[in-house]
Design an enzyme around this catalytic site. Structure first.
Site, mmCIF file in Angstrom:
data_model
loop_
_atom_site.group_PDB
_atom_site.id
_atom_site.type_symbol
_atom_site.label_atom_id
_atom_site.label_comp_id
_atom_site.label_asym_id
_atom_site.label_seq_id
_atom_site.Cartn_x
_atom_site.Cartn_y
_atom_site.Cartn_z
ATOM 1 N N GLY A 50 -58.972 51.846 -10.021
ATOM 2 C CA GLY A 50 -60.179 51.827 -8.630
ATOM 3 C C GLY A 50 -59.653 51.823 -7.125
ATOM 4 O O GLY A 50 -58.890 53.003 -7.593
ATOM 5 N N CYS A 51 -60.714 51.093 -6.397
ATOM 6 C CA CYS A 51 -59.970 51.560 -4.872
ATOM 7 C C CYS A 51 -58.534 51.732 -4.303
ATOM 8 O O CYS A 51 -57.836 50.684 -5.031
ATOM 9 C CB CYS A 51 -61.423 50.983 -4.072
ATOM 10 S SG CYS A 51 -61.004 50.807 -2.033
ATOM 11 N N PHE A 52 -57.992 52.561 -4.152
ATOM 12 C CA PHE A 52 -56.704 52.334 -3.628
ATOM 13 C C PHE A 52 -56.742 51.021 -2.591
ATOM 14 O O PHE A 52 -55.432 50.750 -2.042
ATOM 15 C CB PHE A 52 -56.074 53.972 -3.054
ATOM 16 C CG PHE A 52 -56.455 54.649 -2.629
ATOM 17 C CD1 PHE A 52 -57.265 54.473 -1.585
ATOM 18 C CD2 PHE A 52 -56.625 55.828 -2.484
ATOM 19 C CE1 PHE A 52 -58.008 54.879 -1.004
ATOM 20 C CE2 PHE A 52 -57.216 57.115 -1.795
ATOM 21 C CZ PHE A 52 -58.035 56.747 -0.508
#
Length: 219
Positions: A50-52
């Site tokens: 997902g989002c880093f």
């Protein structure tokens, strides 16, 4: 109605939002893994989930981890930018480079952190972040790491009714993301995405792995 409104807010304020199927090329999936060199006794490991912004914050809270860096990996283009990776056409996923002290924490424990801080059954995304650039990938650099990962996946498959959607890829190269993405949660605590997605994800992780946390963790 309230749920739909929150979903809309997340989609507008997250790392980005685009649809897309997994785009890993066969030559990448079947390549020989590359081992990152040990520097000053520190090793590196690579994860996408997902989002880093979320993943970076989770790993930086773990004892033995010196730093987690946001970037891109798993794709087929050189020097990818945030805008390019968000199209889903570069093959890259938002990833983190975890720099750790093997005298304090090992790759197997880092794999536990990875699998324990995400939904391994969600395909091409995590939470509100949807698209192939948000797909979950765990990268291996040698046969030992691959064996560890395969055992973890076998154990996970017995715990979930849904199929495990995590890709296992040989590590090739990590591209560091733009400076404004680094330590994003730390420097942007009031960002709606951070408050509504990153912080809850972090809190779930803290509750699950209190023994792995560094001291004096921020809320």
């Amino acid at each position: 109605m309230k749920y739909l409104l929150l979903t809309l807010i997340f989609s507008l304020t997250a790392c980005g939002n685009s649809s897309g199927e997994t785009v890993t090329l066969p030559e990448i999936a079947n390549a020989e893994p590359v081992e990152a060199p040990v520097q000053n006794g520190l090793k590196k490991a690579y994860f996408a989930s997902g989002c880093f912004w979320c993943v970076e914050a989770v790993f930086e809270s773990v004892v033995g981890v010196k730093e987690a860096i946001s970037g891109y990996s798993g794709g087929h283009t050189e020097n990818p930018t945030y805008e390019e990776s968000n199209t889903g056409r570069t093959g890259h996923a938002e990833a983190v480079e975890v720099i750790y002290d093997p005298e304090i924490i090992d790759f197997e424990t880092l794999a536990d952190v990875y699998f324990g801080s995400m939904d391994p059954t969600q395909k091409n995304g995590q939470g509100p972040d949807m698209g192939s650039q948000y797909r979950s990938i765990i990268f291996y650099q040698n046969a030992q790491q691959k064996k560890i990962i395969e055992q973890k996946l076998k154990e996970l498959a017995e715990q979930y009714k849904k199929a495990i959607a995590v890709e296992v890829l040989p590590f090739q190269k990590f591209w560091k993301a733009e400076d404004y993405h680094q330590n994003y949660k730390k420097y942007n605590p009031n960002d709606p995405y951070i408050r509504n997605v990153s912080v809850p994800r972090m809190n779930r992780f803290k509750k699950k792995f209190p023994q792995l946390l560094k001291e004096n963790q921020p809320d």
